[in-house]
Write an enzyme that holds these catalytic residues in place. Sequence first.
Site, PDB file in Angstrom:
ATOM      1  N   GLY A  29      -2.674 -10.429   3.207  1.00 49.88           N
ATOM      2  CA  GLY A  29      -3.669  -9.354   3.368  1.00 49.88           C
ATOM      3  C   GLY A  29      -4.717  -9.388   2.268  1.00 49.88           C
ATOM      4  CB  SER A  30      -7.893  -7.538   1.912  1.00 47.32           C
ATOM      5  OG  SER A  30      -7.384  -6.246   2.130  1.00 47.32           O
ATOM      6  CG  ASP A  81       3.198  -8.078   1.670  1.00 45.80           C
ATOM      7  OD1 ASP A  81       1.955  -8.147   1.707  1.00 45.80           O
ATOM      8  OD2 ASP A  81       3.915  -8.285   2.669  1.00 45.80           O
ATOM      9  N   GLY A  82       1.260  -6.110   0.188  1.00 46.02           N
ATOM     10  CA  GLY A  82       0.549  -4.863   0.453  1.00 46.02           C
ATOM     11  C   GLY A  82       1.252  -4.047   1.525  1.00 46.02           C
ATOM     12  CG  ASP A  84      -0.982  -2.060   7.466  1.00 48.84           C
ATOM     13  OD1 ASP A  84      -2.086  -2.475   7.081  1.00 48.84           O
ATOM     14  OD2 ASP A  84      -0.119  -2.800   7.980  1.00 48.84           O
ATOM     15  CE  LYS A  94       4.624  -5.787   4.344  1.00 46.71           C
ATOM     16  NZ  LYS A  94       3.191  -6.077   4.153  1.00 46.71           N
ATOM     17  CD  GLU A 103       3.296  -9.101   5.806  1.00 49.82           C
ATOM     18  OE1 GLU A 103       2.158  -9.314   5.401  1.00 49.82           O
ATOM     19  OE2 GLU A 103       3.601  -8.099   6.478  1.00 49.82           O
ATOM     20  CE  LYS A 121      -4.340   0.078   2.969  1.00 50.02           C
ATOM     21  NZ  LYS A 121      -3.899  -1.235   2.598  1.00 50.02           N
TER      22      LYS A 121
HETATM   23  C1  5RP Z   1      -0.194  -7.985   6.743  1.00 48.47           C
HETATM   24  C2  5RP Z   1       0.226  -6.752   6.047  1.00 48.47           C
HETATM   25  C3  5RP Z   1      -0.614  -6.271   4.926  1.00 48.47           C
HETATM   26  O1  5RP Z   1       0.163  -6.169   3.785  1.00 48.47           O
HETATM   27  C4  5RP Z   1      -1.193  -4.927   5.281  1.00 48.47           C
HETATM   28  O2  5RP Z   1      -1.864  -5.036   6.524  1.00 48.47           O
HETATM   29  C5  5RP Z   1      -2.169  -4.444   4.206  1.00 48.47           C
HETATM   30  O3  5RP Z   1      -3.284  -5.262   4.212  1.00 48.47           O
HETATM   31  P1  5RP Z   1      -4.503  -5.031   3.238  1.00 48.47           P
HETATM   32  O4  5RP Z   1      -4.042  -5.351   1.866  1.00 48.47           O
HETATM   33  O5  5RP Z   1      -5.543  -6.013   3.750  1.00 48.47           O
HETATM   34  O6  5RP Z   1      -4.967  -3.611   3.379  1.00 48.47           O
HETATM   35  O7  5RP Z   1       1.224  -6.134   6.348  1.00 48.47           O
HETATM   36  O8  5RP Z   1       0.614  -8.269   7.857  1.00 48.47           O
END
Ligand code: 5RP
Length: 223
Positions: A29-30, A81-82, A84, A94, A103, A121
Site C-alpha cells: 500500500g501507499s 503493514d498499513g 484501511d 485490510k 498479507e 484509519k
Molecule cells: C493492501 C492493504 C493496505 O495496507 C491498506 O489498503 C492501506 O493502504 P494505504 O496505506 O495505501 O492507505 O491492506 O491490501
Amino acid sequence: MTQDELKALVGQAALKYVVAGEIVGVGTGSTVNKFIDALAAMKDRIPGAVSSSNASTERLEALGIRVFDANEVGEIAVYIDGADEIDGGGCMIKGGGAALTREKIVAAQSRRFVCIADESKQVQVLGKFPVPVEVIPMATQRVIRQFAAMGGSARVRLKEGRPLVTDNGQHILDVTGLKIADPLVFESEVSQWPGVVTVGVFAFQKAHVCLLGTDAGVETLVF
Ligand code: 5RP
C-alpha cells in the site's frame, strides 16, 4: 500535515521496529511504500524481506533489498503493514490494495504486527470501509448472496471495467453495510464459507502495535 506526509512520518517511525540481522515482513500500500523507501537506508543491516505482494516485491528489489519466499524462512520477527481501518483493540480491515491474502499469510508467520496508518484509519467499530474479500470466481454469486443474508451488499471489484485479478489469480468482493462488532466471530464465520479465500478482517492476525500519524506526531498504540 497532508495525509501523504503523515504516511511518510509513520513509514519512517516503523524503522525502529525492524530487527537488525533479521528478515522483515513487508505489507502493501501507499503507507508501506513510504516504509520501503525508508528501509533502503538500513538495507545493509538486514538479510532482506518477505513481501506480501508483487507490487511490494518490485519496489523492494528496485531498492536493492532481497526478497525471500515465505517458505524459505521460519518465523519472522516483525511484520510492518498499513490498514484501511483499525479499531481500539488492534483489529483491522485490510485489502484495499487487494493484497489481503498474502498479507494475512505473512502476518501469521510473524511474531509481531506493527500497523502504520494515518489517523483517518482509526475507528470505534469496523465496517465503514467496504470489507474486501478474496474469492474463487466460481463462488462469487453465492458468496454475494451469503453477505446479503447478513445485511451486507457485496460488489465485484473492477479494474478497467473487468473483475480485478489478484496476485493469486482470484477476484475481490467489496462488502458494504456491515457493522463488525465482533471481528473474531465475523472473521471465523466468513472464512469458512466455501469459495472464500480470505476475508479482509484481521482479528486473529491483529496488530500488536499501531503507529498512528497525527498532526501532533506519531502516536504509539499498544494492544
Ligand atoms: C493492501 C492493504 C493496505 O495496507 C491498506 O489498503 C492501506 O493502504 P494505504 O496505506 O495505501 O492507505 O491492506 O491490501
